[in-house]
Design a protein around this motif. Sequence first.
Motif, PDB file in Angstrom:
ATOM      1  N   VAL A 414      43.845  40.819  41.274  1.00 62.77           N
ATOM      2  CA  VAL A 414      42.838  40.428  40.290  1.00 62.77           C
ATOM      3  C   VAL A 414      42.521  41.610  39.385  1.00 62.77           C
ATOM      4  CG1 VAL A 414      41.788  38.702  41.798  1.00 62.77           C
ATOM      5  CG2 VAL A 414      40.949  41.040  41.842  1.00 62.77           C
ATOM      6  N   THR A 415      41.804  41.309  38.306  1.00 66.44           N
ATOM      7  CA  THR A 415      41.266  42.348  37.420  1.00 66.44           C
ATOM      8  C   THR A 415      39.745  42.382  37.458  1.00 66.44           C
ATOM      9  OG1 THR A 415      41.278  40.805  35.562  1.00 66.44           O
ATOM     10  CG2 THR A 415      43.247  42.178  35.861  1.00 66.44           C
ATOM     11  N   GLY A 416      39.137  41.426  38.175  1.00 66.12           N
ATOM     12  CA  GLY A 416      37.681  41.385  38.267  1.00 66.12           C
ATOM     13  C   GLY A 416      37.247  40.246  39.161  1.00 66.12           C
ATOM     14  N   VAL A 417      35.934  40.109  39.332  1.00 64.76           N
ATOM     15  CA  VAL A 417      35.371  39.086  40.212  1.00 64.76           C
ATOM     16  C   VAL A 417      35.531  37.717  39.566  1.00 64.76           C
ATOM     17  CG1 VAL A 417      33.285  38.251  41.337  1.00 64.76           C
ATOM     18  CG2 VAL A 417      33.716  40.713  41.168  1.00 64.76           C
ATOM     19  N   HIS A 418      36.147  36.794  40.273  1.00 67.54           N
ATOM     20  CA  HIS A 418      36.273  35.420  39.797  1.00 67.54           C
ATOM     21  C   HIS A 418      36.818  34.539  40.905  1.00 67.54           C
ATOM     22  CE1 HIS A 418      40.492  36.577  39.364  1.00 67.54           C
ATOM     23  NE2 HIS A 418      40.794  35.286  39.285  1.00 67.54           N
ATOM     24  N   LEU A 419      36.786  33.227  40.675  1.00 68.05           N
ATOM     25  CA  LEU A 419      37.398  32.249  41.584  1.00 68.05           C
ATOM     26  C   LEU A 419      38.619  31.654  40.900  1.00 68.05           C
ATOM     27  CD1 LEU A 419      37.537  30.194  43.993  1.00 68.05           C
ATOM     28  CD2 LEU A 419      36.073  28.711  42.591  1.00 68.05           C
TER      29      LEU A 419
END
Length: 443
Positions: A414-419
């Motif tokens: 990932v590159t960041g917080v997400h679903l």
Amino acid sequence: MRTRLAIKFHGMLERHLPERRVFLKSDTDTRFIRLRPETQLIAFAGAGLLVCWTILATAILLMDSIGAGNFREQAKRDQSTYQARLHDLSAQRDSRASEALAAQERFNAALDQISVMQSQLLESETRRHELETGIDVIQKTLRTTMEDRETARKALAELRDGVGENEAGTVLAGKDGGAPVDFLSEALARTAAERDQVVADAQEALVQADELSLEIALMKENNNQIFRQLEEAMTISVAPLDKMFKAAGLPPQRILDQVRRGYSGQGGPLTPLSFSSRGEELSPDFTRANRLLEQMDTLNLYRIAAEKAPFALPVKKAFRFTSEYGFRRDPKTGGRRMHRGVDFAAPAGTDLFATADGVVIHAGWQSGYGRLVKIQHEFGIETRYAHLSKIRVKVGQRVSRGEHIGDMGASGRVTGVHLHYEVRVGGKAVNPMIYIKAAKDVF
């Protein structure tokens, strides 16, 4: 030939670039460097090339700087446009959510109303059958009374004829012959009273028959109104569900048949009306009622099927879409790559929920996905919830729609917080927005 050309070329250079000497003097010695015309030409050419290269490099740098500035400005404009679009989509999502909640409330109210109307309809049908039976009894009584009246009239006529023929003999019979006359008088009086009573009973029966006919007509009109309301409620309730399943690519009839096989028990309030007190064929009202009950059964099957398909959002708090389904630029490598789901961005730890009833078939780490939860649903549908920070279910656990299954995070690639949310049908990834958009006007 070559010597002549060399001599001519050297002479031409001598005219323009005469030979020069550079003296280098020290305290004890003096030396000089002779610069021939060819050496000067090479030096001038090298200097010219260096200047041209410097100018060209400077121009390229300037163009890159200008282009980069324009690109940054364009990127900022695109970013602001994209953020505005995301805000609009978020507002639309909130609006759709409120509309869906209102629609769900209307749907529940319609179901309650349908249940009440069904009870009223059954009571009305029972009352109508009782009234029809009562009318039949009254009509039979009326026919019997009319027959008795005719019999009494005939008997009265015969008695009058008998009195007329024997009147002289009765008078001549003297004092002892008065008994038959008194008997005849009493019989005539009773017959007249019975006749009058029969006429009164017949008139009263006719009045009651008229009242019952009027009551039946009003009851039929009331039944028709109830039927119309029920039919309208069924149309409003069933049509959007049918449209939702078609929009999601799920054949409604196949889905209903599959649900019906899983819920094949008989009985309950949706059993078709089939009773008849005289073994006759069902009336149009009974046929109409059975059709409505079939629609109610279809509505109930749709409700069950909708709970088993992912017609919901996995995130209930504020979020924004950061990546759609389809080919996109890979955020890690920059290459073009297929994205088999949709991404929802929200703060770390945001609660994530199952989008349909199902069974957890994977709950753990998987390369690329990070912490991953897979849920198997009916109709060959599977949903995936990737990059979680914490998993709150285990393999084999049965979950329901809206049940908390994990927290949003940034595990895996990932590159960041997400679903990262995926929907797969028969093992093949499909666009999750098909199901989310299909349900926006129903739930």
